[in-house]
Design a protein around this motif. Structure first.
Motif, PDB file in Angstrom:
ATOM      1  N   ARG A 176      12.307 -12.357  -3.537  1.00  0.00           N
ATOM      2  CA  ARG A 176      12.674 -13.746  -3.254  1.00  0.00           C
ATOM      3  C   ARG A 176      13.905 -14.163  -4.042  1.00  0.00           C
ATOM      4  O   ARG A 176      14.835 -14.782  -3.507  1.00  0.00           O
ATOM      5  N   ASP A 177      13.933 -13.826  -5.343  1.00  0.00           N
ATOM      6  CA  ASP A 177      15.042 -14.245  -6.188  1.00  0.00           C
ATOM      7  C   ASP A 177      16.325 -13.490  -5.870  1.00  0.00           C
ATOM      8  O   ASP A 177      17.417 -13.932  -6.254  1.00  0.00           O
ATOM      9  N   ASN A 178      16.214 -12.377  -5.155  1.00  0.00           N
ATOM     10  CA  ASN A 178      17.402 -11.663  -4.681  1.00  0.00           C
ATOM     11  C   ASN A 178      17.921 -12.227  -3.364  1.00  0.00           C
ATOM     12  O   ASN A 178      18.899 -11.731  -2.819  1.00  0.00           O
ATOM     13  N   GLY A 179      17.233 -13.223  -2.839  1.00  0.00           N
ATOM     14  CA  GLY A 179      17.676 -13.837  -1.603  1.00  0.00           C
ATOM     15  C   GLY A 179      16.951 -13.337  -0.372  1.00  0.00           C
ATOM     16  O   GLY A 179      17.298 -13.704   0.757  1.00  0.00           O
ATOM     17  N   GLY A 180      15.924 -12.502  -0.566  1.00  0.00           N
ATOM     18  CA  GLY A 180      15.148 -11.986   0.552  1.00  0.00           C
ATOM     19  C   GLY A 180      14.882 -10.509   0.409  1.00  0.00           C
ATOM     20  O   GLY A 180      15.652  -9.784  -0.222  1.00  0.00           O
ATOM     21  N   GLY A 181      13.790 -10.048   0.983  1.00  0.00           N
ATOM     22  CA  GLY A 181      13.407  -8.648   0.886  1.00  0.00           C
ATOM     23  C   GLY A 181      11.933  -8.505   1.173  1.00  0.00           C
ATOM     24  O   GLY A 181      11.248  -9.491   1.491  1.00  0.00           O
ATOM     25  N   LEU A 182      11.432  -7.272   1.058  1.00  0.00           N
ATOM     26  CA  LEU A 182      10.043  -7.019   1.419  1.00  0.00           C
ATOM     27  C   LEU A 182       9.408  -5.996   0.485  1.00  0.00           C
ATOM     28  O   LEU A 182       9.999  -4.954   0.194  1.00  0.00           O
ATOM     29  N   VAL A 183       8.201  -6.308   0.053  1.00  0.00           N
ATOM     30  CA  VAL A 183       7.345  -5.365  -0.663  1.00  0.00           C
ATOM     31  C   VAL A 183       6.414  -4.720   0.358  1.00  0.00           C
ATOM     32  O   VAL A 183       5.657  -5.436   1.029  1.00  0.00           O
ATOM     33  N   ILE A 184       6.454  -3.404   0.485  1.00  0.00           N
ATOM     34  CA  ILE A 184       5.496  -2.702   1.324  1.00  0.00           C
ATOM     35  C   ILE A 184       4.436  -2.134   0.396  1.00  0.00           C
ATOM     36  O   ILE A 184       4.682  -1.192  -0.356  1.00  0.00           O
ATOM     37  N   GLY A 185       3.263  -2.753   0.404  1.00  0.00           N
ATOM     38  CA  GLY A 185       2.167  -2.328  -0.462  1.00  0.00           C
ATOM     39  C   GLY A 185       1.144  -1.514   0.300  1.00  0.00           C
ATOM     40  O   GLY A 185       0.993  -1.674   1.517  1.00  0.00           O
ATOM     41  N   SER A 186       0.438  -0.647  -0.406  1.00  0.00           N
ATOM     42  CA  SER A 186      -0.641   0.123   0.201  1.00  0.00           C
ATOM     43  C   SER A 186      -1.845   0.097  -0.715  1.00  0.00           C
ATOM     44  O   SER A 186      -1.740   0.378  -1.910  1.00  0.00           O
ATOM     45  N   GLU A 187      -2.990  -0.267  -0.134  1.00  0.00           N
ATOM     46  CA  GLU A 187      -4.240  -0.356  -0.889  1.00  0.00           C
ATOM     47  C   GLU A 187      -5.379   0.184  -0.030  1.00  0.00           C
ATOM     48  O   GLU A 187      -5.555  -0.246   1.115  1.00  0.00           O
ATOM     49  N   LEU A 188      -6.135   1.107  -0.595  1.00  0.00           N
ATOM     50  CA  LEU A 188      -7.220   1.741   0.149  1.00  0.00           C
ATOM     51  C   LEU A 188      -8.398   0.809   0.357  1.00  0.00           C
ATOM     52  O   LEU A 188      -9.047   0.826   1.407  1.00  0.00           O
ATOM     53  N   VAL A 189      -8.723  -0.029  -0.634  1.00  0.00           N
ATOM     54  CA  VAL A 189      -9.906  -0.884  -0.599  1.00  0.00           C
ATOM     55  C   VAL A 189      -9.547  -2.231   0.023  1.00  0.00           C
ATOM     56  O   VAL A 189      -8.759  -2.994  -0.525  1.00  0.00           O
ATOM     57  N   GLU A 190     -10.160  -2.521   1.160  1.00  0.00           N
ATOM     58  CA  GLU A 190      -9.800  -3.721   1.912  1.00  0.00           C
ATOM     59  C   GLU A 190     -10.036  -4.992   1.108  1.00  0.00           C
ATOM     60  O   GLU A 190      -9.254  -5.949   1.197  1.00  0.00           O
ATOM     61  N   GLU A 191     -11.122  -5.021   0.320  1.00  0.00           N
ATOM     62  CA  GLU A 191     -11.411  -6.218  -0.476  1.00  0.00           C
ATOM     63  C   GLU A 191     -10.295  -6.504  -1.477  1.00  0.00           C
ATOM     64  O   GLU A 191      -9.925  -7.661  -1.709  1.00  0.00           O
ATOM     65  N   ALA A 244       5.852  -9.945   1.302  1.00  0.00           N
ATOM     66  CA  ALA A 244       4.995  -8.777   1.110  1.00  0.00           C
ATOM     67  C   ALA A 244       4.271  -8.395   2.386  1.00  0.00           C
ATOM     68  O   ALA A 244       3.808  -9.259   3.141  1.00  0.00           O
ATOM     69  N   ASP A 245       4.176  -7.101   2.608  1.00  0.00           N
ATOM     70  CA  ASP A 245       3.386  -6.515   3.696  1.00  0.00           C
ATOM     71  C   ASP A 245       2.394  -5.558   3.045  1.00  0.00           C
ATOM     72  O   ASP A 245       2.756  -4.444   2.669  1.00  0.00           O
ATOM     73  N   ILE A 246       1.155  -6.008   2.876  1.00  0.00           N
ATOM     74  CA  ILE A 246       0.136  -5.196   2.214  1.00  0.00           C
ATOM     75  C   ILE A 246      -0.658  -4.450   3.270  1.00  0.00           C
ATOM     76  O   ILE A 246      -1.383  -5.052   4.064  1.00  0.00           O
ATOM     77  N   ARG A 247      -0.522  -3.137   3.286  1.00  0.00           N
ATOM     78  CA  ARG A 247      -1.162  -2.298   4.291  1.00  0.00           C
ATOM     79  C   ARG A 247      -2.453  -1.709   3.723  1.00  0.00           C
ATOM     80  O   ARG A 247      -2.471  -1.243   2.580  1.00  0.00           O
ATOM     81  N   VAL A 248      -3.490  -1.714   4.534  1.00  0.00           N
ATOM     82  CA  VAL A 248      -4.795  -1.198   4.114  1.00  0.00           C
ATOM     83  C   VAL A 248      -4.986   0.201   4.678  1.00  0.00           C
ATOM     84  O   VAL A 248      -4.807   0.436   5.876  1.00  0.00           O
ATOM     85  N   GLY A 249      -5.340   1.130   3.786  1.00  0.00           N
ATOM     86  CA  GLY A 249      -5.604   2.495   4.222  1.00  0.00           C
ATOM     87  C   GLY A 249      -5.049   3.509   3.258  1.00  0.00           C
ATOM     88  O   GLY A 249      -4.581   3.175   2.161  1.00  0.00           O
ATOM     89  N   ASP A 250      -5.131   4.763   3.649  1.00  0.00           N
ATOM     90  CA  ASP A 250      -4.652   5.884   2.851  1.00  0.00           C
ATOM     91  C   ASP A 250      -3.127   5.845   2.812  1.00  0.00           C
ATOM     92  O   ASP A 250      -2.467   5.895   3.857  1.00  0.00           O
ATOM     93  N   ALA A 251      -2.565   5.777   1.612  1.00  0.00           N
ATOM     94  CA  ALA A 251      -1.109   5.668   1.470  1.00  0.00           C
ATOM     95  C   ALA A 251      -0.377   6.862   2.059  1.00  0.00           C
ATOM     96  O   ALA A 251       0.796   6.753   2.424  1.00  0.00           O
ATOM     97  N   ARG A 252      -1.067   7.985   2.166  1.00  0.00           N
ATOM     98  CA  ARG A 252      -0.425   9.151   2.774  1.00  0.00           C
ATOM     99  C   ARG A 252      -0.175   8.937   4.256  1.00  0.00           C
ATOM    100  O   ARG A 252       0.587   9.685   4.883  1.00  0.00           O
ATOM    101  N   GLU A 253      -0.772   7.881   4.806  1.00  0.00           N
ATOM    102  CA  GLU A 253      -0.528   7.484   6.192  1.00  0.00           C
ATOM    103  C   GLU A 253       0.247   6.168   6.267  1.00  0.00           C
ATOM    104  O   GLU A 253       1.211   6.039   7.018  1.00  0.00           O
ATOM    105  N   THR A 254      -0.177   5.176   5.478  1.00  0.00           N
ATOM    106  CA  THR A 254       0.423   3.845   5.583  1.00  0.00           C
ATOM    107  C   THR A 254       1.876   3.809   5.125  1.00  0.00           C
ATOM    108  O   THR A 254       2.635   2.919   5.512  1.00  0.00           O
ATOM    109  N   LEU A 255       2.288   4.770   4.284  1.00  0.00           N
ATOM    110  CA  LEU A 255       3.659   4.761   3.764  1.00  0.00           C
ATOM    111  C   LEU A 255       4.545   5.823   4.404  1.00  0.00           C
ATOM    112  O   LEU A 255       5.662   6.065   3.937  1.00  0.00           O
TER     113      LEU A 255
END
Length: 218
Positions: free
Chosen positions: A95-110, A128-139
């Protein structure tokens, strides 16, 4: 028991009070499982520790924020997101850079749901785009060149560590001049990142029992 982890300097480079309030809340409510919880087979099951938010140290977060600001980062990878501590530092920088995206990966949905709520509380949900699942797939495809990646992980009963597996997926998507920060110094991750053939140079920083910072040069 909850305990606070203060900044070593007492002052974060982040100036947004709303973001700092969420970070402080997460730090003051940190809980850790008993050591014996890691003795049995459940130590390899991330879902068995769903109630615990394993998070980076504030000094690591400050470093992430400063480096992302310095390099005008626009696309970053956050593995594993857990309850969103590292994602908060990344998203604040985007945000402070004027825009961008965090692509996160987390196995545990909770945990991913908690991370999204924490980002929303900090006013950073749009970054932020937080993706649920195995990072070997989501990333496998993050939609463009990556400026910075945090690579953490979870113990594996056999074979390569998750950190090693994920860096092998993320590295080809990282731009030359991009950074990788590794939290736990997994031996096979260190072996990979220090191999001249990998295209990285790295150094170990005296943060949280050793933090590896690597720069992609080729």
């Amino acid at each position: 028991m909850p305990h606070e982890i203060p900044h070593s300097s007492g002052l974060s480079p982040i100036r947004d009070a709303r973001v700092l309030e969420v970070i402080q809340r997460l730090n003051s409510s940190r809980r850790h499982p008993a050591r014996e919880a890691f003795d049995g087979p459940s130590r390899y099951d991330a879902h068995a520790f769903a109630e615990y938010g394993f998070s980076i140290h504030p000094d690591q977060g400050d470093l992430i924020y400063l480096l992302c600001r310095a390099m005008s980062a626009k696309r970053v990878v956050d593995f594993a997101t857990s309850i969103g501590m590292s994602a908060l530092y990344f998203a604040a920088a985007m945000r402070d850079n004027g825009g961008g995206l965090v692509i996160g990966s987390e196995l545990v949905e909770e945990k991913a749901a908690i991370a999204r709520a924490n980002l929303a509380d900090a006013g950073l949900a749009d970054f932020a785009d937080i993706r649920v699942g195995d990072a070997r797939e989501t990333l496998r495809n993050v939609g463009g060149l990556v400026d910075f990646a945090l690579i953490d992980g979870w113990p594996s009963p056999e074979g390569p560590s998750l950190a090693r597996s994920v860096i092998e997926i993320v590295a080809p998507q990282l731009r030359v001049g991009g950074y990788v920060l590794n939290d736990n110094a997994e031996p096979d991750f260190i072996e990979y990142i220090r191999d001249p053939a990998s295209g990285f140079i790295s150094t170990t920083l005296p943060i949280k029992r050793g933090t590896e910072l690597a720069l992609k040069i080729a």
